[in-house]
Structures are given as C-alpha cells and as structure tokens.
Design an enzyme around this catalytic site. Structure first.
Site, PDB file in Angstrom:
ATOM      1  CG  HIS A 174      -1.697  -1.337   1.261  1.00 38.47           C
ATOM      2  ND1 HIS A 174      -2.704  -1.714   0.401  1.00 38.47           N
ATOM      3  CD2 HIS A 174      -1.506  -2.409   2.094  1.00 38.47           C
ATOM      4  CE1 HIS A 174      -3.120  -2.944   0.706  1.00 38.47           C
ATOM      5  NE2 HIS A 174      -2.407  -3.386   1.720  1.00 38.47           N
ATOM      6  CD  GLU A 232      -1.902  -3.721   5.230  1.00 38.98           C
ATOM      7  OE1 GLU A 232      -3.067  -3.531   4.811  1.00 38.98           O
ATOM      8  OE2 GLU A 232      -1.133  -4.565   4.740  1.00 38.98           O
ATOM      9  CG  HIS A 240       0.522  -6.746   2.439  1.00 38.36           C
ATOM     10  ND1 HIS A 240      -0.410  -5.881   1.927  1.00 38.36           N
ATOM     11  CD2 HIS A 240       1.469  -6.910   1.479  1.00 38.36           C
ATOM     12  CE1 HIS A 240      -0.050  -5.532   0.691  1.00 38.36           C
ATOM     13  NE2 HIS A 240       1.089  -6.148   0.398  1.00 38.36           N
ATOM     14  CD  GLU A 270      -2.026  -9.952   4.575  1.00 36.29           C
ATOM     15  OE1 GLU A 270      -1.924  -9.042   5.440  1.00 36.29           O
ATOM     16  OE2 GLU A 270      -2.597  -9.796   3.480  1.00 36.29           O
TER      17      GLU A 270
END
Ligand code: ZN
Length: 469
Positions: A297, A312, A365, A433
């Site tokens: 992101h 995040e 992430h 993640e």
C-alpha cells in the site's frame, strides 16, 4: 535396598511411558533424520524447521522420533523443542462445540462441557486443536482459555522485560525481569503468558520475549561459516573421532557449538558433526543476494485500518526498514519498492523485481477482517505465472516456518493466492501477513518495537533458509 532398586525401576518405567507419545518440533531449518543414535549412522532424509514429530524413545542425547508421514529415525534432542503441556478449558456456563475443521460450518463431533478441559495441541486459523477421543479436533479459541499444567516454567530471553497487570501492552507495568529469569506459567492469552510472581500474585508477559525450553537450540544463535579447505566432518571434537565425510572447500555451514578449537556444525544437507575451526571462516549467509522488499500500500491507499484506527501502510513501511537493516547485516543488497508514503501499483512493484534482477521479492502486509476474534500469521505464493510451482512456495514456506517459532505467534497457513504483486513478476515472490490489525491484541503487538525486532529476525532467518536449502 531391593525396594530402592524396585522404586528406581518403576520411576524409569514411568519416565519412559511419559516420554512415549510426547510431541516435539524441530528447531532448525534442515536437520538429518539418522538411522541410529549416532552421527555416522547414515540418514533417512531431512526434516524442515518446525516439523512436528512424536518422540517414541530417548537414549542419551538422542530422541527416536516418528515424523508426520510415518518415518522413524533419530535426531539429537538439542534440535527438538518440546512445548509445555497445556489444556484448553471451558470457563463458560455453556457447552462449546468440538469440530472436524477450523470453521463453524464444519461437522460437530462433540462438546466441551462447562469447567472441563482437553489437551491442547496447537492453534491454527484462530481455532485451538485439541485431543478428543484420541484424535485431533478443533474448538473456537475465542470461547475458551488456555491453562498450563502446574509446574510448567517459562524463561525470559532478554533483559529489562516488563511484567504487566493485564495481557496487553497498554496495561500497567508491575515488575521487571531479565534474561534467564524463570517463572511458573499458568495461562496464555492472545500471545501473552500469565505468570506467578514472587508474592504469588499474577502478572502478564509478552510471549515473544520468553521461551519454554532454554536448553534447546534456537536459530538466533546461528553463526554462519565457510570452509576454507576441503574439511573432514567428524563424530566428535578432535581428529581422533571417526570421519563422517569430507566437506568441499567454500561450503556454507551453521555453527551451533564450540569446544577446544572445534566447531559443532550443521551442513546445508542437514548433517551434524564436528570440524577443526581453524579451517572455518565466518561468512555472511546472504552475500551476493539481491532482495526487493515491498511495503504494501502507500499514498492514497492506506491498506487495512486497524481496530484503533491506524493505517496498515505505515506499519508495513516500518517493518520493511527494520528487515532491510537485518538483511543488510547478513550481506544482502536490499531494495525497497517505496521508502516513503507514496503510491505505486502492484504491477509496477512486481516488474521492479524483474528489472532489478532481484533473487526474491517479499511483500510485507498486515491482515484485517471484520471479525476482531481472528488472529495469526500467514504467507502467500502464487502459481499462475510460474513454470515451477515451487518457485514462490519455498520462500513463503521458509519464512512461515521460522516466524511461527515465535511464542505468541499463531499459524494461519501458507496459501496460494492470485495477488497481483506476486503474479506480475518472474522473480520468486512471497507475501506475508504478519498479524491481524483488526484484532485488538495483535494490533498492539505488531506495533510494538520489541515484537517487530523478533519478527524481522525470524523473517530474515527464513530468507537465509530459502537460499541455503
Ligand atoms: Zn495489505
């Protein structure tokens, strides 16, 4: 006298019965499974990091184990970590369903009654795995508690560790402890241990700062060395011991102990033995490797928004900087898809890895769901574009198997997903993640610098394993 001997025999028998069926996990990336309790007995194969084994016999420094796929062989006990005995307890006033898989839609096979408990085996996908009717089944973690068998201990891994009055980083610090301090542990809550203090009151400590098993090997002690000549690997620390075989000049090995000028080493093919350390030179395990880190992101894309409203994109970047530093120290050339709060498309990120000629791409992430009960760490790979499906999988697996050795980090799987950043590249690529931002406890853990330090070390260990094996 006879009575004493009889008593000793009974005790020995009991120890054996206790040892039978104990579950352990390998604590090193690639370790040989030997034919017998001797380093020159030949090997049946190797086991990956975090492989689950049943210990069926103990002999001196060795354990006879059975692997998940039914192979039997011997491993030094130093390379097996045995978790504490724990129970899943129903402290509610209602029955809790026991199911065949970690989903409320799966078949119900029984119920755990109020006040009763079942043997804890592991946690997967936010469900606890328990022993029930001599088999493994699942029970919802958010409805149950974990309790320890009395007399189980944990040991602090670092100095100046805070002990708090609740299982949360925002709670009050009531005491501190240092490396090697041990405490009786009575429970576990969202990656925190409930421990008994000197005055018999209870406190909480972050699980990633502690261990159950201070005597077993941990990868954090690994020192990488290269052989400067063809070098004999022997069964003990002197030239008088039997030769197992000869290592080639320039081979990378992992040093796990030292004695009288000899190093105990583990080779890349999983053999354990001793070498004269005059012919071993410290080496950087990632020397010559090019790594592209991708903090997910950025810019107008905040990524997930946490339980308390954090973005995040910021934590992904923090972790990437931290990981870059560790990988640099191991000798890698590390690039980042972004070094500030800017937007780049996932396609561009994937292409950048190819343009750099990177050896791997790792996208960083943090997860999120609209259910705050869920927690755990997962890694991803993608098989759509690859000629060889093991391409990204091996990287995703190596990182996962190292990361889940952290106490208080729970397994959420290694999954094949069609993520654009993994698909739009020809470079071996994986995505992690690290935890759920939507879970209030995990959100706080992942924002904590000591957690990030432990996590990035383990991710780096996984990357080293990927290149080593
Ligand atoms: Zn994300």
């Amino acid at each position: 006298m006879k009575k004493t001997i009889l008593l000793i025999i009974i005790i020995l028998l009991l120890i054996n019965i206790y040892a039978y069926g104990t579950t352990g996990y390998t604590n090193i990336s690639n370790i040989a499974l030997y034919n017998n309790a001797a380093p020159d007995s030949g090997i049946k194969g190797t086991l990956k990091m975090s492989s689950k084994v049943e210990i069926i016999e103990k002999k001196d420094e060795w354990c006879k184990v059975e692997t998940q796929d039914g192979k039997q062989g011997w491993i030094e006990k130093y390379f097996i970590t045995i978790p504490s005995e724990k129970y899943v307890v129903n402290n509610n006033q209602y029955n809790i369903n026991i199911r065949t898989s970690p989903a409320t839609s799966s078949k119900q096979v029984g119920q755990l009654k109020p006040g009763s408990k079942a043997k804890y085996i592991d946690t997967y996908h936010s469900w606890h795995i328990i022993e029930y009717n001599k088999s493994e089944y699942y029970i919802a973690s958010w409805l149950t508690d974990i309790e320890y068998k009395q007399s189980e201990k944990i040991y602090f891994l670092y100095d100046s560790i805070n002990i708090r009055n609740k299982a949360s980083l925002s709670s009050k610090v009531i005491a501190q402890g240092n490396r090697g301090d041990s405490f009786e542990v009575v429970g576990e809550e969202n990656g925190w241990y409930k421990i008994v203090l000197k005055d018999n009151s209870c406190g909480y400590v972050a699980a990633w700062l502690a261990t159950h098993d201070i005597d077993s090997y941990t990868e954090e002690h690994a020192i990488y060395k290269k052989t400067t000549h063809d070098l004999n690997l022997r069964t003990g620390p002197s030239a008088g011991y039997d030769r197992i075989f000869t290592l080639k000049k320039g081979e990378m090995v992992k040093t796990v102990a030292a004695e009288n000028g000899w190093d105990k080493i583990v080779t890349q093919s999983g053999y354990v033995g001793w070498c004269n350390n005059y012919y071993l030179k410290e080496a950087l395990p990632l020397s010559g490797k090019v790594i592209l880190l991708d903090p997910g992101h950025g810019g107008y894309d905040p990524g997930a928004i946490s339980y308390s409203g954090k973005f995040e994109k910021h934590i992904n970047l923090d972790v990437a900087w931290n990981l870059k530093e560790i990988l640099n120290k191991s000798g890698a050339a590390v690039y980042m898809t972004r070094t500030s709060d800017t937007y780049i498309s996932n396609r561009e990120r994937g292409k950048l890895a190819d343009n750099l000629g990177a050896d791997i791409l790792l996208s960083i992430h943090h997860n999120s769901l609209n259910n705050s009960d869920y927690f755990g760490l997962s890694t991803y790979y993608n098989t759509i574009n690859y000629k060889d499906p093991s391409y990204g999988y091996d990287l995703a697996e190596a990182i996962y198997l190292n990361a889940i050795t952290i106490n208080g980090v729970y397994r959420d799987g290694i999954l094949d997903r069609n993520f654009e950043v993994l698909r739009e590249t020809n470079t071996p690529a994986a995505l992690i993640e690290i935890g759920f931002m939507s879970n209030p406890t995990e959100e706080m853990n992942i924002h904590n610098i000591s957690f990030q330090n432990v996590m990035t070390e383990k991710i780096a260990d996984g990357i080293i394993d990927y290149f080593g094996n």
